[in-house]
Design an enzyme around this catalytic site. Sequence first.
Site, mmCIF file in Angstrom:
data_model
loop_
_atom_site.group_PDB
_atom_site.id
_atom_site.type_symbol
_atom_site.label_atom_id
_atom_site.label_comp_id
_atom_site.label_asym_id
_atom_site.label_seq_id
_atom_site.Cartn_x
_atom_site.Cartn_y
_atom_site.Cartn_z
ATOM 1 N N GLY A 77 18.351 -13.879 76.522
ATOM 2 C CA GLY A 77 17.110 -15.102 75.688
ATOM 3 C C GLY A 77 15.553 -14.657 75.031
ATOM 4 O O GLY A 77 15.384 -13.794 75.025
ATOM 5 N N GLY A 114 20.515 -10.805 88.305
ATOM 6 C CA GLY A 114 20.526 -9.914 88.267
ATOM 7 C C GLY A 114 19.032 -9.264 88.159
ATOM 8 O O GLY A 114 17.806 -10.526 88.283
ATOM 9 N N GLU A 115 18.969 -7.493 87.928
ATOM 10 C CA GLU A 115 17.494 -6.952 88.105
ATOM 11 C C GLU A 115 17.138 -8.018 86.350
ATOM 12 O O GLU A 115 15.438 -8.118 86.697
ATOM 13 C CB GLU A 115 17.543 -5.962 88.150
ATOM 14 C CG GLU A 115 16.715 -4.983 86.741
ATOM 15 C CD GLU A 115 18.356 -4.430 86.303
ATOM 16 O OE1 GLU A 115 19.362 -4.640 86.304
ATOM 17 O OE2 GLU A 115 18.119 -3.344 85.221
ATOM 18 N N GLY A 116 17.459 -7.560 85.435
ATOM 19 C CA GLY A 116 16.714 -8.665 84.874
ATOM 20 C C GLY A 116 16.197 -9.668 85.062
ATOM 21 O O GLY A 116 14.743 -10.101 83.999
ATOM 22 N N THR A 117 17.200 -10.650 85.293
ATOM 23 C CA THR A 117 16.411 -12.264 85.957
ATOM 24 C C THR A 117 15.378 -11.758 86.114
ATOM 25 O O THR A 117 14.254 -12.762 86.687
ATOM 26 C CB THR A 117 17.283 -13.296 86.055
ATOM 27 O OG1 THR A 117 18.552 -13.187 85.042
ATOM 28 C CG2 THR A 117 17.041 -14.608 86.334
ATOM 29 N N ASP A 139 27.587 -6.228 89.968
ATOM 30 C CA ASP A 139 27.863 -4.405 90.605
ATOM 31 C C ASP A 139 27.130 -4.245 91.335
ATOM 32 O O ASP A 139 27.660 -2.939 91.954
ATOM 33 C CB ASP A 139 26.663 -4.145 89.098
ATOM 34 C CG ASP A 139 27.246 -4.512 87.759
ATOM 35 O OD1 ASP A 139 28.852 -5.411 86.919
ATOM 36 O OD2 ASP A 139 26.875 -5.186 86.522
ATOM 37 N N LEU A 280 38.307 -10.531 84.559
ATOM 38 C CA LEU A 280 38.292 -11.460 85.268
ATOM 39 C C LEU A 280 37.991 -10.892 87.019
ATOM 40 O O LEU A 280 38.135 -11.752 87.769
ATOM 41 C CB LEU A 280 39.298 -10.579 85.029
ATOM 42 C CG LEU A 280 41.004 -11.323 84.298
ATOM 43 C CD1 LEU A 280 41.854 -9.914 84.087
ATOM 44 C CD2 LEU A 280 41.071 -12.169 84.254
HETATM 45 O O1 F6P Z 1 26.635 -7.234 85.776
HETATM 46 C C1 F6P Z 1 27.295 -7.655 85.273
HETATM 47 C C2 F6P Z 1 28.205 -7.801 84.149
HETATM 48 O O2 F6P Z 1 29.673 -7.656 84.206
HETATM 49 C C3 F6P Z 1 28.757 -5.793 83.530
HETATM 50 O O3 F6P Z 1 29.673 -5.125 85.338
HETATM 51 C C4 F6P Z 1 28.897 -5.673 82.479
HETATM 52 O O4 F6P Z 1 28.697 -4.387 81.841
HETATM 53 C C5 F6P Z 1 28.325 -6.918 81.776
HETATM 54 O O5 F6P Z 1 27.853 -8.113 82.337
HETATM 55 C C6 F6P Z 1 28.638 -7.704 80.879
HETATM 56 O O6 F6P Z 1 28.325 -8.920 80.372
HETATM 57 P P1 F6P Z 1 29.064 -9.726 79.088
HETATM 58 O O7 F6P Z 1 28.099 -10.591 79.832
HETATM 59 O O8 F6P Z 1 27.228 -9.506 78.701
HETATM 60 O O9 F6P Z 1 30.414 -9.462 78.648
#
Ligand code: F6P
Length: 366
Positions: A77, A114-117, A139, A280
Site C-alpha cells: 500500500g 503483522g510486523e509491517g502493518t 508465520d 491453503l
Molecule cells: O506472512 C504470511 C505469508 O503467508 C507468508 O507465509 C508468505 O511468505 C506470504 O505471506 C505470502 O504472501 P502473499 O499474500 O503476497 O502471497
Amino acid sequence: MYKQIGILTGGGDAPGLNAVIRAVVRTAIGEYGMSVIGIEDSFEGILGETHTQKLTTRSVSGILPRGGTILGTRNRGSFAKFVDGVPVFPEMPISEALANLDILGIEALIVLGGEGTLAIAEQFHKRGFPVIGVPKTIDNDLAATELTFGFMTAIDIATEALDRLHTTAASHDRVMILEVMGRNTGWIALHAGLAGSADIILIPEIPYSLDSIVKKVEAREKSGSRFTNIVVAEGAIEVGKAETYSDAGSLRLGGIGEIIRRQIEERTGKESRCVVLGHLQRGGSPNALDRMLGTNFGACAVRALARGETGKMVAVQAGVVSTVPLSDACTAIKRVALDSQLVRTARDIGISFAAPRESQMGEDAM
Ligand code: F6P
C-alpha cells in the site's frame, strides 16, 4: 472514554481475523458503549474517498468461524516504501489519513496485522493518535508475543497435508516433500513436522546440507522404511546459499521444495514428489484455539484502549495476554531458537534437520 473507535486488518489474511473483529465490536459496544467503524482494505480505506462501514453486534453476528476478513486487507500500500530493504513511512498518506480519521470521528484505532502493518500503526501513535495493535500472522514470527492468531490453524492444515502425504509416500515408496509458508522462519514447518511425523524438517534457522538429506533417505531405506516425508519451510536455505524466490522482483519466497525434489531424485534414484501447500494455510475457518485466541485478543485490545493505553500491542507472554510496546513487535522477527525444546525433542525422536554435521554422524544419530 472514546465515543467511537476504528478497526482495520492489514497484511496477508490469517484465520481468526473475524474472531478478533467480532470480539472488538461486542466488547466496545456492550461493555463500553463505544461505536465501532470498520475501515476497509487496511489503511488504504482512510485515504481519498474513504471506505468504511459501521459495525454493530448484528453485522458481526455469525462471523466467528469465517475465514478471511470481512473488512478486506492489503499487503502492499501507500503507507510504507522500502529503500534498500529498510521501511520508510512517507508523511503524506499519514497526514491525509489522520485528517480523514478526524472527519470520520474516529478517535482511536485497533490495528490487526503483522510486523509491517504494526510498524505503520506505530507511526500513527508517534503522531499522537491512540493505537492498539493485535498480532496476526500464520508465520508466528512476531517478536514480543509467544503466539499470533492464525498460526495454529495453519499448523493443523499443514499437519493434515503431511498425514495425507504419508499414506501415499508409503504406498509408492517415494520421497514426499511438503513446502510450507513461514517467510524467513521455520515455526510452521517445525510444529507441523512434529505433529505430522516428518522424517526431515528443513527450516531457515538451520541451513541444510544436501548430503545430510540424502544420508537420511538412504538410512531409512536400509532400515526398511522405504519412504521419506520431508517438510520444508519456504525460506529454508542450503548452507552457504540464499533463499529461493518464486518471484524475485517482489521477493516472494517459494520453489525450494521443487529444487530439493530434483536433487534427491538425482542423488538417490528414488521417485520424489513435491507439494506446495501455499495459501491453503491461510484460507478457511480458524480452528478452536485461534477462535479463542482471537476473541481474547480482541476483548483485551478494547480494554487496553479503555484504560488509556496507546502504542501497545496485545501479546501472549507466559501464557497470558498482556500489552507490550508496539516497537517491540516491529524491530525484529522471532526466529526458532536452535537450542529450543522443540528442536531438541525433534532430534531426540529421530527427526533430522539435515544440518551439515548430521551427515558426519552415524545412522543412529539420524
Ligand atoms: O506472512 C504470511 C505469508 O503467508 C507468508 O507465509 C508468505 O511468505 C506470504 O505471506 C505470502 O504472501 P502473499 O499474500 O503476497 O502471497
